[in-house]
Scaffold this motif. Sequence first.
Motif, PDB file in Angstrom:
ATOM      1  N   LEU A  82       0.794  -1.227   0.000  1.00 52.18           N
ATOM      2  CA  LEU A  82       0.000   0.000   0.000  1.00 52.18           C
ATOM      3  C   LEU A  82       0.825   1.275   0.000  1.00 52.18           C
ATOM      4  O   LEU A  82       0.695   2.094  -0.892  1.00 52.18           O
ATOM      5  CB  LEU A  82      -0.964   0.027   1.197  1.00 52.18           C
ATOM      6  CG  LEU A  82      -1.802   1.303   1.263  1.00 52.18           C
ATOM      7  CD1 LEU A  82      -2.804   1.348   0.121  1.00 52.18           C
ATOM      8  CD2 LEU A  82      -2.507   1.412   2.581  1.00 52.18           C
ATOM      9  N   TYR A  85       3.091   2.427  -3.288  1.00 49.22           N
ATOM     10  CA  TYR A  85       2.474   2.842  -4.556  1.00 49.22           C
ATOM     11  C   TYR A  85       1.289   3.790  -4.356  1.00 49.22           C
ATOM     12  O   TYR A  85       0.860   4.441  -5.313  1.00 49.22           O
ATOM     13  CB  TYR A  85       2.029   1.629  -5.388  1.00 49.22           C
ATOM     14  CG  TYR A  85       0.865   0.867  -4.838  1.00 49.22           C
ATOM     15  CD1 TYR A  85      -0.434   1.265  -5.110  1.00 49.22           C
ATOM     16  CD2 TYR A  85       1.054  -0.254  -4.048  1.00 49.22           C
ATOM     17  CE1 TYR A  85      -1.518   0.564  -4.609  1.00 49.22           C
ATOM     18  CE2 TYR A  85      -0.019  -0.957  -3.542  1.00 49.22           C
ATOM     19  CZ  TYR A  85      -1.297  -0.549  -3.823  1.00 49.22           C
ATOM     20  OH  TYR A  85      -2.365  -1.228  -3.313  1.00 49.22           O
ATOM     21  N   TYR A  86       0.774   3.915  -3.149  1.00 52.80           N
ATOM     22  CA  TYR A  86      -0.401   4.767  -2.954  1.00 52.80           C
ATOM     23  C   TYR A  86      -0.177   6.230  -3.371  1.00 52.80           C
ATOM     24  O   TYR A  86      -1.052   6.812  -4.018  1.00 52.80           O
ATOM     25  CB  TYR A  86      -0.941   4.690  -1.525  1.00 52.80           C
ATOM     26  CG  TYR A  86      -2.137   5.589  -1.377  1.00 52.80           C
ATOM     27  CD1 TYR A  86      -3.348   5.245  -1.964  1.00 52.80           C
ATOM     28  CD2 TYR A  86      -2.044   6.824  -0.742  1.00 52.80           C
ATOM     29  CE1 TYR A  86      -4.444   6.091  -1.896  1.00 52.80           C
ATOM     30  CE2 TYR A  86      -3.132   7.667  -0.666  1.00 52.80           C
ATOM     31  CZ  TYR A  86      -4.327   7.301  -1.239  1.00 52.80           C
ATOM     32  OH  TYR A  86      -5.398   8.145  -1.178  1.00 52.80           O
ATOM     33  N   MET A  89      -0.690   6.270  -7.060  1.00 50.78           N
ATOM     34  CA  MET A  89      -2.094   6.024  -7.401  1.00 50.78           C
ATOM     35  C   MET A  89      -2.979   7.204  -7.002  1.00 50.78           C
ATOM     36  O   MET A  89      -3.922   7.543  -7.710  1.00 50.78           O
ATOM     37  CB  MET A  89      -2.592   4.746  -6.718  1.00 50.78           C
ATOM     38  CG  MET A  89      -1.972   3.474  -7.270  1.00 50.78           C
ATOM     39  SD  MET A  89      -2.288   3.238  -9.027  1.00 50.78           S
ATOM     40  CE  MET A  89      -4.068   3.075  -9.033  1.00 50.78           C
ATOM     41  N   LYS A  90      -2.659   7.825  -5.892  1.00 52.39           N
ATOM     42  CA  LYS A  90      -3.436   8.983  -5.414  1.00 52.39           C
ATOM     43  C   LYS A  90      -3.451  10.079  -6.473  1.00 52.39           C
ATOM     44  O   LYS A  90      -4.498  10.638  -6.782  1.00 52.39           O
ATOM     45  CB  LYS A  90      -2.837   9.502  -4.105  1.00 52.39           C
ATOM     46  CG  LYS A  90      -3.431  10.796  -3.593  1.00 52.39           C
ATOM     47  CD  LYS A  90      -2.697  11.228  -2.335  1.00 52.39           C
ATOM     48  CE  LYS A  90      -3.022  12.627  -1.898  1.00 52.39           C
ATOM     49  NZ  LYS A  90      -4.396  12.986  -1.824  1.00 52.39           N
ATOM     50  N   LYS A 106     -10.337   5.397  -3.293  1.00 51.78           N
ATOM     51  CA  LYS A 106      -9.227   5.385  -2.332  1.00 51.78           C
ATOM     52  C   LYS A 106      -9.501   4.413  -1.183  1.00 51.78           C
ATOM     53  O   LYS A 106      -8.624   3.623  -0.801  1.00 51.78           O
ATOM     54  CB  LYS A 106      -8.984   6.792  -1.773  1.00 51.78           C
ATOM     55  CG  LYS A 106      -8.369   7.748  -2.759  1.00 51.78           C
ATOM     56  CD  LYS A 106      -8.245   9.116  -2.115  1.00 51.78           C
ATOM     57  CE  LYS A 106      -7.725  10.156  -3.062  1.00 51.78           C
ATOM     58  NZ  LYS A 106      -7.609  11.485  -2.424  1.00 51.78           N
ATOM     59  N   LEU A 109      -9.343   0.802  -2.437  1.00 52.29           N
ATOM     60  CA  LEU A 109      -7.944   0.427  -2.636  1.00 52.29           C
ATOM     61  C   LEU A 109      -7.246   0.185  -1.306  1.00 52.29           C
ATOM     62  O   LEU A 109      -6.571  -0.832  -1.115  1.00 52.29           O
ATOM     63  CB  LEU A 109      -7.223   1.527  -3.422  1.00 52.29           C
ATOM     64  CG  LEU A 109      -5.732   1.334  -3.669  1.00 52.29           C
ATOM     65  CD1 LEU A 109      -5.493   0.121  -4.559  1.00 52.29           C
ATOM     66  CD2 LEU A 109      -5.145   2.585  -4.306  1.00 52.29           C
ATOM     67  N   PHE A 110      -7.439   1.095  -0.362  1.00 54.06           N
ATOM     68  CA  PHE A 110      -6.802   0.967   0.944  1.00 54.06           C
ATOM     69  C   PHE A 110      -7.248  -0.303   1.660  1.00 54.06           C
ATOM     70  O   PHE A 110      -6.414  -1.076   2.143  1.00 54.06           O
ATOM     71  CB  PHE A 110      -7.109   2.196   1.818  1.00 54.06           C
ATOM     72  CG  PHE A 110      -6.668   2.004   3.241  1.00 54.06           C
ATOM     73  CD1 PHE A 110      -5.325   2.071   3.574  1.00 54.06           C
ATOM     74  CD2 PHE A 110      -7.585   1.738   4.239  1.00 54.06           C
ATOM     75  CE1 PHE A 110      -4.908   1.877   4.889  1.00 54.06           C
ATOM     76  CE2 PHE A 110      -7.185   1.538   5.545  1.00 54.06           C
ATOM     77  CZ  PHE A 110      -5.841   1.615   5.875  1.00 54.06           C
ATOM     78  N   SER A 113      -6.064  -3.517  -0.108  1.00 52.66           N
ATOM     79  CA  SER A 113      -4.616  -3.667   0.062  1.00 52.66           C
ATOM     80  C   SER A 113      -4.250  -4.062   1.482  1.00 52.66           C
ATOM     81  O   SER A 113      -3.409  -4.939   1.692  1.00 52.66           O
ATOM     82  CB  SER A 113      -3.900  -2.364  -0.306  1.00 52.66           C
ATOM     83  OG  SER A 113      -4.115  -2.047  -1.647  1.00 52.66           O
ATOM     84  N   PHE A 153      -5.550   6.378   7.560  1.00 47.73           N
ATOM     85  CA  PHE A 153      -5.427   6.496   6.110  1.00 47.73           C
ATOM     86  C   PHE A 153      -5.871   7.888   5.632  1.00 47.73           C
ATOM     87  O   PHE A 153      -5.205   8.498   4.786  1.00 47.73           O
ATOM     88  CB  PHE A 153      -6.246   5.404   5.412  1.00 47.73           C
ATOM     89  CG  PHE A 153      -6.373   5.606   3.942  1.00 47.73           C
ATOM     90  CD1 PHE A 153      -5.276   5.451   3.104  1.00 47.73           C
ATOM     91  CD2 PHE A 153      -7.587   5.969   3.375  1.00 47.73           C
ATOM     92  CE1 PHE A 153      -5.387   5.642   1.740  1.00 47.73           C
ATOM     93  CE2 PHE A 153      -7.711   6.156   2.011  1.00 47.73           C
ATOM     94  CZ  PHE A 153      -6.607   5.997   1.190  1.00 47.73           C
ATOM     95  N   ASP A 157      -3.549  10.524   3.729  1.00 48.91           N
ATOM     96  CA  ASP A 157      -3.917  11.134   2.456  1.00 48.91           C
ATOM     97  C   ASP A 157      -3.785  12.656   2.528  1.00 48.91           C
ATOM     98  O   ASP A 157      -3.250  13.283   1.615  1.00 48.91           O
ATOM     99  CB  ASP A 157      -5.347  10.733   2.076  1.00 48.91           C
ATOM    100  CG  ASP A 157      -5.714  11.179   0.678  1.00 48.91           C
ATOM    101  OD1 ASP A 157      -5.438  10.429  -0.266  1.00 48.91           O
ATOM    102  OD2 ASP A 157      -6.270  12.295   0.540  1.00 48.91           O
TER     103      ASP A 157
END
Length: 181
Positions: A82, A85-86, A89-90, A106, A109-110, A113, A153, A157
């Motif tokens: 996570l 690469y987040y 991807m973000k 998001k 995905l979180f 993952s 998370f 972010d």
Amino acid sequence: MKKTSYKVALGGVIASLALFCMFCTSLAPFLTYAAPMFAGTLMIIMVVEISYSWAFLTYAAISVLSLFITPDKEAAMLFIFLLGYYPIMKALIEKIRRPVVEWLIKFALFNASTISCYWLIINLFNMQEVFDSLNDFGRYSIPIFIGAANIVFVIYDLFLNTMALSYVNWFRPKFLRKINK
């Protein structure tokens, strides 16, 4: 257009800084989560300075190397699944420009993952003690852990937003203005 040598050199510098962060997980228990977050944050530089594809290549190199040099395998798995690469991807997800859709993607995905990561940690790497430590808090420990993880998370972010803006608006113009001309 930047030369390939510049791209490789920047990728190497970012990878070495990220691997240093990952290696520091042996210094304190809280770094299991913090070090992969900071290592992943470095991917912002690759996205801004070069491209998404080079950022993914750098992430892949760090992921492979972190499995070998990171003393804390849980931290390495968190980076791989996570936190590495987040940030890339973000940036891609936020091109949608629809906040509700962005956040749904998001969170999906979180959570996918995170659940995959911990499933592998527990089952593939036979680290049952991670799961057993959660059960010390009772039968609601897993939903509470997932809820708390989602809150962290959101904070991560927002932290990435701040770091990206700081890099683009402060660090880059102040320290990299000669390089980028």
